[in-house]
Design an enzyme around this catalytic site. Structure first.
Site, PDB file in Angstrom:
ATOM      1  N   LYS A 198       0.833  -1.205   0.000  1.00  0.00           N
ATOM      2  CA  LYS A 198       0.000   0.000   0.000  1.00  0.00           C
ATOM      3  C   LYS A 198       0.867   1.254   0.000  1.00  0.00           C
ATOM      4  O   LYS A 198       0.657   2.170  -0.798  1.00  0.00           O
ATOM      5  CB  LYS A 198      -0.948  -0.021   1.200  1.00  0.00           C
ATOM      6  CG  LYS A 198      -1.970   1.084   1.201  1.00  0.00           C
ATOM      7  CD  LYS A 198      -3.004   0.870   2.295  1.00  0.00           C
ATOM      8  CE  LYS A 198      -4.105   1.928   2.222  1.00  0.00           C
ATOM      9  NZ  LYS A 198      -5.167   1.703   3.216  1.00  0.00           N
ATOM     10  N   GLU A 256       9.329  -5.676   4.923  1.00  0.00           N
ATOM     11  CA  GLU A 256       9.476  -7.060   4.466  1.00  0.00           C
ATOM     12  C   GLU A 256       9.354  -7.153   2.945  1.00  0.00           C
ATOM     13  O   GLU A 256      10.150  -7.819   2.271  1.00  0.00           O
ATOM     14  CB  GLU A 256       8.406  -7.949   5.121  1.00  0.00           C
ATOM     15  CG  GLU A 256       8.414  -7.947   6.639  1.00  0.00           C
ATOM     16  CD  GLU A 256       7.480  -6.922   7.247  1.00  0.00           C
ATOM     17  OE1 GLU A 256       6.952  -7.190   8.330  1.00  0.00           O
ATOM     18  OE2 GLU A 256       7.275  -5.848   6.623  1.00  0.00           O
ATOM     19  N   GLY A 312      -5.822  -2.966   3.909  1.00  0.00           N
ATOM     20  CA  GLY A 312      -5.067  -4.082   3.348  1.00  0.00           C
ATOM     21  C   GLY A 312      -5.799  -5.405   3.449  1.00  0.00           C
ATOM     22  O   GLY A 312      -5.804  -6.208   2.505  1.00  0.00           O
ATOM     23  N   ARG A 313      -6.450  -5.665   4.586  1.00  0.00           N
ATOM     24  CA  ARG A 313      -7.112  -6.958   4.773  1.00  0.00           C
ATOM     25  C   ARG A 313      -8.445  -7.055   4.035  1.00  0.00           C
ATOM     26  O   ARG A 313      -9.107  -8.081   4.059  1.00  0.00           O
ATOM     27  CB  ARG A 313      -7.293  -7.244   6.264  1.00  0.00           C
ATOM     28  CG  ARG A 313      -8.043  -6.172   7.034  1.00  0.00           C
ATOM     29  CD  ARG A 313      -7.829  -6.362   8.530  1.00  0.00           C
ATOM     30  NE  ARG A 313      -8.450  -5.340   9.364  1.00  0.00           N
ATOM     31  CZ  ARG A 313      -7.935  -4.143   9.597  1.00  0.00           C
ATOM     32  NH1 ARG A 313      -6.790  -3.793   9.025  1.00  0.00           N
ATOM     33  NH2 ARG A 313      -8.557  -3.278  10.385  1.00  0.00           N
ATOM     34  N   GLU A 350      -7.257  -8.535  13.377  1.00  0.00           N
ATOM     35  CA  GLU A 350      -6.620  -7.243  13.150  1.00  0.00           C
ATOM     36  C   GLU A 350      -7.655  -6.121  13.209  1.00  0.00           C
ATOM     37  O   GLU A 350      -7.329  -4.975  13.505  1.00  0.00           O
ATOM     38  CB  GLU A 350      -5.895  -7.222  11.797  1.00  0.00           C
ATOM     39  CG  GLU A 350      -4.931  -6.055  11.642  1.00  0.00           C
ATOM     40  CD  GLU A 350      -3.971  -6.228  10.482  1.00  0.00           C
ATOM     41  OE1 GLU A 350      -2.927  -6.874  10.667  1.00  0.00           O
ATOM     42  OE2 GLU A 350      -4.281  -5.736   9.381  1.00  0.00           O
ATOM     43  N   HIS A 376      -8.483 -35.187  13.345  1.00  0.00           N
ATOM     44  CA  HIS A 376      -7.402 -36.046  13.827  1.00  0.00           C
ATOM     45  C   HIS A 376      -6.320 -35.235  14.538  1.00  0.00           C
ATOM     46  O   HIS A 376      -5.200 -35.718  14.713  1.00  0.00           O
ATOM     47  CB  HIS A 376      -6.813 -36.838  12.661  1.00  0.00           C
ATOM     48  CG  HIS A 376      -7.802 -37.780  12.040  1.00  0.00           C
ATOM     49  ND1 HIS A 376      -7.978 -39.069  12.492  1.00  0.00           N
ATOM     50  CD2 HIS A 376      -8.688 -37.604  11.034  1.00  0.00           C
ATOM     51  CE1 HIS A 376      -8.920 -39.659  11.774  1.00  0.00           C
ATOM     52  NE2 HIS A 376      -9.380 -38.789  10.883  1.00  0.00           N
ATOM     53  N   LYS A 386       6.072  -2.761  14.148  1.00  0.00           N
ATOM     54  CA  LYS A 386       6.895  -2.329  13.008  1.00  0.00           C
ATOM     55  C   LYS A 386       7.890  -1.255  13.433  1.00  0.00           C
ATOM     56  O   LYS A 386       9.064  -1.282  13.052  1.00  0.00           O
ATOM     57  CB  LYS A 386       6.001  -1.784  11.892  1.00  0.00           C
ATOM     58  CG  LYS A 386       5.215  -2.823  11.124  1.00  0.00           C
ATOM     59  CD  LYS A 386       4.403  -2.126  10.033  1.00  0.00           C
ATOM     60  CE  LYS A 386       3.592  -3.110   9.214  1.00  0.00           C
ATOM     61  NZ  LYS A 386       2.790  -2.419   8.174  1.00  0.00           N
TER      62      LYS A 386
END
Length: 583
Positions: A220, A226, A284-285, A370, A401, A529
């Site tokens: 963005k 990263e 962003g999400r 978030e 399982h 961050k």
């Protein structure tokens, strides 16, 4: 057409907390009473319960009858939504008001898929026009890529695309591509790198030909540490493979940018015509519907990407128009608030019985936690109740399982969403029937459990002695009463997936409104961050004077083992005194 306001108009921001309201107090009393009631008894008391607490939409059936809920509680939950002024908040959301008040922005991801009732202008510019123009650019790019018209520096056709992004820039597109595995188009392979741990990038690039690889840098701000670190390493990998090429030429031929900061992308070296935009009113999400969805359009074809958007728009329309008591996102949000805030169940499991949806729990984990992992109300005071739940889960058959033992016999209660489809995404005989039988059985078992009398009869039928029956019975009892929703899709296709994801998006929004928190900022993410950027140079410098004892020790250990510190003696580290309660 309406214009977005610069700030929220809600007097509720400074009004009496909803947790002091009569309906809140009534729900607290009902929660205490409901804990002593059995789900089996609720079904026995109301033969029409399954029909009463189900909702059929064009894409799926939502069965919420296996919940610790009766009609009186349901009515009070609806009253809670009304007391929270949900209808007004929903209207302001779709009208482009700045409901993300801490950042002074509207929240308009429905505009990305044509989900607004009417167009919105921001700074005098039509949002719909901007979105459609960008979608047309995406379509043109995807067509060129699929036709083989896009080539690398040496003229080889692009056959592989590596998406570099983190958070929503990664989870949304990858979750969608995995879910639409049966709807892939073209022969361009899409790969994802989200982790700054170089192992992931190294593993992905190991199987690729640099001459035919294209990088999509999805960020963005185009400053995400990263992502930009991975982009830099991607460029170095290209330079090693094509040492004769000027770096600028490699950036122009082998890089695409998706960002709300196109100027920064172009400063990095990406061509303007290969820079695709989305806007700061897109979180962003919630961004997979935007240019962030370019990998989806590449992997599945633009027509399928458009069908995904159309499915989400159909859910937008349902959320806008359906009455609250027949509104799927509202109902799911009310149940989430009921369990987490009133019943005291802090976790919620997402259990897809579709291998293609294996990434959905991770995607929803980010989207929900978030958004609603907050402890401050819109009035700026600390909450005195639980907000959003811990979201976790995985594909159902694997979970059976692994952790279903915990779901069935632990004293903890974990409400769950079971998600499956009527139509399989494959043509293998017998598999889908076994899969759905397991899904239906697990929700039934969680609801009903097995009492001591039934266990005793079963053991007696096997010929066990009374002594053995008495000894074994306590271990085989399942209390039951564990609540769940079931979402049964007609088919997992682009349209239904769009509707499903939008269902959860609006659920999250409604939860935030009722909890009186801001769902669309994420200051907790920003804190980490900021600290990381300050600590990174200290790994090299060893200047630890301002760090707490634990952090200083960890950095010193890293420097000693990494060889940064050559002396066998640890340097003296002055540790700062604790700074009170400040973060």
């Amino acid at each position: 057409m309406c214009s977005a306001h610069s700030h929220s108009t809600h007097s509720q921001i400074h009004s009496q907390p909803l947790s002091r309201s009569p309906v809140w107090q009534a729900l607290q009393a009902q929660a205490a009473e409901m804990k002593g009631r059995s789900l089996k008894a609720l079904f026995a008391a109301d033969p029409q319960r399954a029909e009463r607490f189900s909702l059929e939409l064009p894409e799926f059936l939502l069965d919420y009858s296996k919940n610790q809920l009766d009609q009186d509680i349901f009515v009070n939950l609806l009253r809670l939504a009304e007391a929270a002024d949900l209808a007004q908040w929903r209207g302001d959301f779709f009208a482009g008001k700045s409901i993300n008040a801490t950042e002074g922005r509207p929240v308009l991801h429905p505009a990305l898929r044509g989900g607004l009732a009417e167009d919105v202008e921001i700074d005098g510019v039509s949002v719909t026009a901007q979105v459609e123009a960008e979608l047309e650019r995406l379509k043109e790019f995807v067509v060129l890529l699929h036709n083989g018209a896009l080539t690398g520096y040496r003229g080889k056709r692009i056959t592989d695309v590596v998406n570099l992004g983190v958070g929503g820039s990664h989870l949304g597109p990858q979750t969608t591509i995995e879910a639409l595995r049966a709807h892939r188009k073209g022969d361009v392979a899409v790969h994802f790198v989200s982790n700054v741990d170089g192992t992931q990038l190294t593993d992905v690039l190991a199987g690729l030909d640099a001459d035919s690889t294209l990088f999509i840098v999805s960020s963005k701000t185009f400053t995400t540490s990263e992502t930009m670190t991975n982009a830099g390493s991607g460029l170095k990998w290209l330079q090693q493979a094509m040492p004769e090429a000027d770096p600028q030429a490699l950036l122009q031929q082998h890089f695409v940018a998706v960002t709300s900061s196109p100027d920064k992308a172009q400063q990095f070296g990406v061509l303007p015509e290969r820079t695709f935009r989305f806007w700061d009113w897109v979180g962003g999400r919630f961004s997979l519907w935007s240019s962030i969805g370019l990998p989806i359009a590449i992997a599945c074809g633009f027509d399928n990407f458009r069908a995904l958007l159309d499915g989400a728009a159909s859910m937008d329309k349902h959320f806008r128009e359906a009455p609250l008591d027949a509104n799927a996102p509202v109902i799911m949000a009310l149940l989430s608030v009921w369990y987490c805030t009133f019943m005291g169940y802090p976790a919620h499991a997402v259990l897809p019985y579709e291998q293609a949806l294996h990434m959905l729990p991770s995607y929803l984990q980010q989207a929900d936690m978030e958004s609603n992992g907050k402890s401050t109300t819109r009035a700026g005071v600390e909450v005195d109740y639980a907000t959003g739940p811990l979201i976790w889960g995985q594909t159902g058959i694997n979970g059976q399982h692994a952790f279903y033992q915990y779901l069935h016999q632990s004293p903890e209660v974990v409400p769950a969403d079971f998600i499956g489809s009527v139509t399989p995404g494959h043509d293998l005989d017998g598999h889908h029937e076994i899969l759905l039988a397991n899904m239906f059985a697990q929700s039934q078992a969680l609801m009903n459990g097995v009492d001591a009398e039934s266990v005793s009869r079963e053991l007696a039928a096997k010929g066990l002695s009374q002594e053995e029956i008495k000894r074994l019975t306590p271990f085989k009892v399942h209390r039951g009463g564990k609540p769940s929703n079931t979402i049964l899709l007609k088919e997992l296709d682009p349209r239904s997936l769009g509707a499903l994801i939008a269902l959860y998006e609006h659920k999250i929004f409604v939860q935030g409104v009722i909890l009186q928190i801001f769902s669309f900022d994420q200051w907790g993410v920003e804190l980490g961050k900021g600290l990381a950027s300050k600590l990174e140079p200290k790994l090299a410098s060893g200047d630890l004077a301002d760090e707490d004892g634990s952090t200083a020790q960890l950095i010193e250990y890293y420097r000693r083992i990494n060889g940064t510190v050559t002396s066998t003696e640890s340097p003296v580290v002055e540790v700062a005194e604790p700074a009170g309660e400040q973060a």
